[in-house]
Design an enzyme around this catalytic site. Structure first.
Site, PDB file in Angstrom:
ATOM      1  N   LYS A 196       0.842  -1.203   0.000  1.00  0.00           N
ATOM      2  CA  LYS A 196       0.000   0.000   0.000  1.00  0.00           C
ATOM      3  C   LYS A 196       0.879   1.256   0.000  1.00  0.00           C
ATOM      4  O   LYS A 196       0.688   2.154  -0.800  1.00  0.00           O
ATOM      5  CB  LYS A 196      -0.914  -0.025   1.231  1.00  0.00           C
ATOM      6  N   GLU A 202      10.746  -4.561   4.138  1.00  0.00           N
ATOM      7  CA  GLU A 202      10.805  -5.974   3.751  1.00  0.00           C
ATOM      8  C   GLU A 202      10.440  -6.129   2.273  1.00  0.00           C
ATOM      9  O   GLU A 202      11.125  -6.806   1.504  1.00  0.00           O
ATOM     10  CB  GLU A 202       9.807  -6.805   4.584  1.00  0.00           C
ATOM     11  N   GLY A 256      -4.663  -1.703   4.990  1.00  0.00           N
ATOM     12  CA  GLY A 256      -3.827  -2.821   4.544  1.00  0.00           C
ATOM     13  C   GLY A 256      -4.448  -4.186   4.820  1.00  0.00           C
ATOM     14  O   GLY A 256      -4.535  -5.041   3.941  1.00  0.00           O
ATOM     15  N   ARG A 257      -4.913  -4.400   6.047  1.00  0.00           N
ATOM     16  CA  ARG A 257      -5.426  -5.742   6.397  1.00  0.00           C
ATOM     17  C   ARG A 257      -6.848  -5.970   5.892  1.00  0.00           C
ATOM     18  O   ARG A 257      -7.427  -7.021   6.149  1.00  0.00           O
ATOM     19  CB  ARG A 257      -5.313  -5.963   7.904  1.00  0.00           C
ATOM     20  N   GLU A 342      -4.103  -6.607  15.046  1.00  0.00           N
ATOM     21  CA  GLU A 342      -3.650  -5.287  14.598  1.00  0.00           C
ATOM     22  C   GLU A 342      -4.816  -4.293  14.681  1.00  0.00           C
ATOM     23  O   GLU A 342      -4.604  -3.094  14.848  1.00  0.00           O
ATOM     24  CB  GLU A 342      -3.100  -5.364  13.163  1.00  0.00           C
ATOM     25  N   HIS A 373      -3.330 -33.169  17.902  1.00  0.00           N
ATOM     26  CA  HIS A 373      -2.147 -33.958  18.264  1.00  0.00           C
ATOM     27  C   HIS A 373      -1.008 -33.066  18.726  1.00  0.00           C
ATOM     28  O   HIS A 373       0.145 -33.479  18.740  1.00  0.00           O
ATOM     29  CB  HIS A 373      -1.733 -34.820  17.067  1.00  0.00           C
ATOM     30  N   LYS A 501       9.782  -0.672  13.733  1.00  0.00           N
ATOM     31  CA  LYS A 501      10.277  -0.376  12.382  1.00  0.00           C
ATOM     32  C   LYS A 501      11.361   0.691  12.438  1.00  0.00           C
ATOM     33  O   LYS A 501      12.408   0.574  11.805  1.00  0.00           O
ATOM     34  CB  LYS A 501       9.136   0.169  11.505  1.00  0.00           C
TER      35      LYS A 501
HETATM   36  O1  F6P Z   1       3.587  -2.935   9.688  1.00  0.00           O
HETATM   37  C1  F6P Z   1       2.236  -3.159   9.610  1.00  0.00           C
HETATM   38  C2  F6P Z   1       1.704  -2.821   8.245  1.00  0.00           C
HETATM   39  O2  F6P Z   1       1.644  -1.455   8.075  1.00  0.00           O
HETATM   40  C3  F6P Z   1       0.353  -3.455   8.029  1.00  0.00           C
HETATM   41  O3  F6P Z   1      -0.675  -2.740   8.564  1.00  0.00           O
HETATM   42  C4  F6P Z   1       0.325  -3.604   6.566  1.00  0.00           C
HETATM   43  O4  F6P Z   1      -0.643  -4.524   6.151  1.00  0.00           O
HETATM   44  C5  F6P Z   1       1.735  -4.062   6.301  1.00  0.00           C
HETATM   45  O5  F6P Z   1       2.510  -3.346   7.226  1.00  0.00           O
HETATM   46  C6  F6P Z   1       2.238  -3.850   4.913  1.00  0.00           C
HETATM   47  O6  F6P Z   1       2.171  -2.516   4.533  1.00  0.00           O
HETATM   48  P1  F6P Z   1       2.314  -2.103   3.013  1.00  0.00           P
HETATM   49  O7  F6P Z   1       1.201  -2.725   2.257  1.00  0.00           O
HETATM   50  O8  F6P Z   1       2.239  -0.611   3.001  1.00  0.00           O
HETATM   51  O9  F6P Z   1       3.646  -2.600   2.526  1.00  0.00           O
END
Ligand code: F6P
Length: 535
Positions: A196, A202, A256-257, A342, A373, A501
């Site tokens: 987003k 990452e 995002g979620r 979250e 199990h 972060k």
């Molecule tokens: O670090 C949490 C977060 O901001 C989430 O809310 C989000 O889904 C995820 O990182 C990824 O964010 P982006 O889609 O901006 O890379």
């Protein structure tokens, strides 16, 4: 007021055997909700008529109905980020939501149509890799909401996947992208960079690694043609070098979620086809309509929320286990962890004051029967109470293996029955009386007692189709929303992820010796010493 009434009802009632509540012959039907072909049975909890009435009153008093209307019509209910919350508009292309006076539906329709054209063309080979060959594999690079939803759904809908193999890379651990790309042909791989913000470290790091991997095979000139971006930041996708015709954008009113219903769902669409993706959206829209219209205890997301509140806030159970008896929902617990924790893992209420109660619970789980199990021991005999949320389909996708599906269902029902009934000391003694006697019989028998009276709910659905998955996910989204409103939480921000972060960015140079660790605490310095030492 309603909180106090609920707590005193809980206290006044004292110990209550759930099994005794079934003396009411109508309990199972009365303490269940049927909607959208699904059945949610919460009769194996200790919620009684009075508790349910009070819970529904609590929801009414919280202003849930007004808040729900405000969300669906596009008001800026995410107040700490000053944003509307309109993921529901993504599954309602004919809706009438407005943001800043502008209808959002035309943009939603355009993007969905663009995605569908792209997906159809890629799946039939009309869109080809820059070198001329067909794409065989898709790698979605994203994390959190840009990974968990589509990854969970591609697994859930495996019977509907064809033509393209879809893979997911999320972790910044190089092992992840290494292991996923190891068996793939870069010349036949499409990379989706899903973010987003298009700043997540990452994702951007993995995207750069993927570009190098593809460039090494096809050359730097052609590598860019293997990329697609899904993002709200068109400036940043351009800076990364992705052509605007290969960018599927979405607005900041999609959290995002909550984003798998739009461009972030492209990987899913490529895997199952646009028609199935539209069915997935239609399922969610059906649940939206139910959530907006069903009254009180007939509202499935509301009852799911209220059962959660009862267990977490009134009974004090700090966790809940999500236990899908559906192997293809293996990633659902992880998906729900982000969705629920979250969203509702907050200690400050909407009004900026400390939350007067606990935040949402810890959510965890694994598919049954595997979990049986592993950790069910604790659920049955541990000292802590873990409310369990079972899920199971009436029918599997493998008609030849119907006998296995019957066993799966039997196990699911057996677990909720075992949690309800337990096994008394007398019953335990009886079972082993031939093997032991005297004190040893007593000692051995005590280990075999199941206290029972442990709450569970069961959600049953006909079959895990795209439409049904859409319904289930929307059900959980609205559950989280309703819980958040009742607790006074903003379920749509996530400030709690920021500090880690920032510190990670500051720590990276310490690992290469570009900065010194003097300002760090003793533990962090010691760990850095160990991690950077050569011996
Ligand atoms: O670090 C949490 C977060 O901001 C989430 O809310 C989000 O889904 C995820 O990182 C990824 O964010 P982006 O889609 O901006 O890379």
């Amino acid at each position: 007021m309603n909180w106090d009434a609920l707590k005193s009802h809980h206290r006044a009632r004292g110990a209550c055997r759930i099994l005794d509540l079934f003396q009411d012959q109508g309990r199972a039907a009365d303490f269940s909700v049927r909607a959208c072909d699904m059945l949610f049975d919460y009769s194996k909890t200790d919620i009684d008529v009075r508790a349910r009435d009070l819970l529904v009153q609590l929801a009414d008093a919280s202003g849930l109905a007004e808040r729900r209307a405000a969300m669906f019509c596009g008001q800026r209910i995410n107040e700490t980020e000053d944003r509307a919350v309109l993921h529901t508009a993504l599954r309602n292309p004919d809706g009438d939501a407005l943001v800043d006076g502008e209808p959002v539906a035309p943009g939603v329709r355009d993007t969905l149509d663009r995605m569908a054209r792209f997906s159809d063309d890629l799946r039939i080979g009309r869109i080809r890799a820059p070198g001329g060959g067909r794409y065989s594999d898709v790698v979605n690079i994203g994390i959190g909401g840009s990974d968990l939803g589509p990854a969970m759904a591609v697994g859930a809908l495996a019977p509907y996947t064809d033509r393209l193999r879809c893979h997911f890379v999320s972790n910044v651990d190089g092992a992840h992208i290494h292991d996923i790309t190891r068996g793939l042909n870069p010349a036949a791989t499409l990379v989706i960079v899903a973010s987003k913000t298009f700043t997540t470290i990452e994702t951007m790091t993995n995207a750069a690694t993927a570009r190098d991997w593809i460039a090494a095979k096809v050359g730097a000139d052609l590598a860019g043609g293997h990329f697609v971006a899904l993002s709200s930041s068109l400036t940043k996708t351009a800076q990364f070098g992705i052509d605007e015709t290969r960018v599927f954008g979405f607005e900041d009113w999609v959290g995002g979620r909550y984003s798998m219903w739009g461009p972030i769902g492209l990987g899913l669409m490529l895997a199952i086809g646009a028609g199935n993706f539209r069915d997935f959206l239609a399922g969610a829209a059906a649940m939206d309509a139910h959530f907006c219209s069903a009254e009180g205890a007939r509202n499935m997301p509301l009852m799911l929320a209220l059962v959660g509140i009862w267990h977490n806030q009134i009974c004090g159970h700090a966790t809940r286990a999500v236990l899908p008896y559906d192997q293809r929902l293996a990633r659902l617990p992880a998906y729900l962890q982000q969705l629920e924790m979250e969203s509702n893992g907050k200690r400050v209420a909407m009004d900026g004051q400390d939350l007067p109660c606990h935040s949402g619970p810890v959510v965890w789980g694994e598919p049954g029967t595997n979990g049986q199990h592993a950790f069910y021991q604790l659920i049955h005999q541990g000292t802590r109470m873990v409310p369990c949320e079972f899920m199971v389909a009436r029918e599997g996708h493998e008609p030849d293996l119907a006998h296995q599906h019957r066993l799966l269902v039997a196990n699911c029902l057996a677990q909720s029955e075992a949690l309800l009934r337990g096994r008394s000391l007398d019953q335990a003694r009886e079972r082993i009386a031939g093997r032991y006697d005297g004190d040893e019989l007593e000692r051995q028998a005590r280990h075999r007692v199941f206290p029972g009276n442990r709450p569970s709910t069961t959600l049953v659905y006909p079959k895990l189709t795209p439409r049904m998955l859409g319904q289930i996910i929307a059900l959980y989204e609205h559950r989280v929303f309703a819980e958040g409103v009742i607790l006074g939480i903003n379920s749509f921000d996530q400030w709690g992820v920021e500090l880690g972060k920032e510190l990670a960015v500051a720590l990276a140079p310490l690992l290469t010796g570009e900065a010194t660790a003097e300002a760090k605490d003793g533990s962090t310095r010691q760990l850095l010493d160990y991690l950077t030492s050569k011996d």
